[in-house]
Design a protein around this motif. Structure first.
Motif, short mmCIF file in Angstrom:
data_model
loop_
_atom_site.label_atom_id
_atom_site.label_comp_id
_atom_site.label_asym_id
_atom_site.label_seq_id
_atom_site.Cartn_x
_atom_site.Cartn_y
_atom_site.Cartn_z
N ARG A 151 9.75 34.07 48.27
CA ARG A 151 9.72 34.22 49.92
C ARG A 151 9.84 35.64 50.35
O ARG A 151 9.46 36.06 51.22
N GLN A 152 10.79 36.34 49.66
CA GLN A 152 11.05 37.58 50.22
C GLN A 152 9.92 38.25 50.21
O GLN A 152 9.48 39.27 50.92
N ASP A 164 5.75 41.73 57.14
CA ASP A 164 6.34 42.54 57.97
C ASP A 164 5.64 44.06 57.75
O ASP A 164 5.42 44.89 58.92
N LYS A 165 5.28 44.36 56.85
CA LYS A 165 4.54 45.63 56.22
C LYS A 165 3.26 45.56 57.06
O LYS A 165 2.91 46.43 57.77
N ALA A 166 2.73 44.50 57.02
CA ALA A 166 1.02 44.31 57.78
C ALA A 166 1.44 44.65 59.16
O ALA A 166 0.50 45.34 59.83
N LEU A 174 6.67 25.23 49.87
CA LEU A 174 5.56 26.19 50.38
C LEU A 174 6.17 27.03 51.37
O LEU A 174 6.70 26.35 52.50
N TYR A 175 6.19 28.29 51.17
CA TYR A 175 6.31 29.23 52.48
C TYR A 175 5.38 30.22 52.81
O TYR A 175 4.90 30.64 51.79
N VAL A 210 -0.37 34.79 53.19
CA VAL A 210 0.57 35.43 52.13
C VAL A 210 1.62 34.04 51.95
O VAL A 210 2.04 33.78 52.88
N ILE A 211 1.47 33.55 50.73
CA ILE A 211 2.17 32.43 50.60
C ILE A 211 2.93 32.61 49.05
O ILE A 211 2.70 33.14 48.17
N TYR A 212 4.11 31.50 49.07
CA TYR A 212 4.82 31.44 48.00
C TYR A 212 4.99 29.83 47.73
O TYR A 212 5.51 29.23 48.76
N MET A 213 4.80 29.53 46.42
CA MET A 213 4.86 27.95 46.43
C MET A 213 5.94 28.01 45.20
O MET A 213 5.66 28.44 43.97
N ASP A 214 6.87 27.08 45.40
CA ASP A 214 7.92 26.76 44.31
C ASP A 214 7.60 25.33 43.96
O ASP A 214 7.71 24.42 44.40
#
Length: 136
Positions: A82-83, A90-92, A109-110, A124-128
């Protein structure tokens, strides 16, 4: 040899797009760069080819869509935390990208998204997967 993905995107100003993706932390492969194009290295298997619009037009007879008003595709990048989602988004935004939609947090999912300087949509995604709902 593994399968590689080359996403070809038309851009209005190569210098602006090159700076944008560099500020996101992506490397540039100068072996595939000239006044008409730049190669952004996302991973060892994923590359984004930034092609100035007149050069991009040599690859198709179709009109180039105005990505600021029309969406043909959303490029999605899966990252490892997630980080990292927040870091890239944020950079984008700090590098000339624009907000595209509200963040999504479904627990497992974040994701966040943005538009690059030419209006192309990026997710941009993070899936656990250990926290994903069970499928019946």
């Amino acid at each position: 040899m593994s399968t590689k993905i080359f996403i070809n995107l038309p851009v209005k100003d190569l210098a602006v797009s090159k700076r944008f993706f560099s500020e996101l932390g992506f490397a540039l492969n100068e072996d595939f760069a000239d006044e008409n194009m730049e190669c952004v290295v996302v991973t060892a298997d994923i590359y984004v080819m930034l092609l100035v619009e007149p050069y991009f037009k040599t690859f198709t007879d179709k009109e180039i869509a105005d990505a600021t008003t029309t969406t043909e595709a959303i490029m999605a990048l899966g990252v490892d935390s997630r980080q990292r989602v927040d870091e890239l988004a944020d950079k984008a935004l700090a590098s000339g990208g624009r907000h595209a939609d509200d963040p999504r947090d479904l627990g497992f999912l974040y994701g966040r998204n943005f538009q690059d300087p030419d209006g192309h949509l990026w997710d941009v995604i993070y899936m656990d997967m250990s926290a994903a709902p069970e499928q019946a």
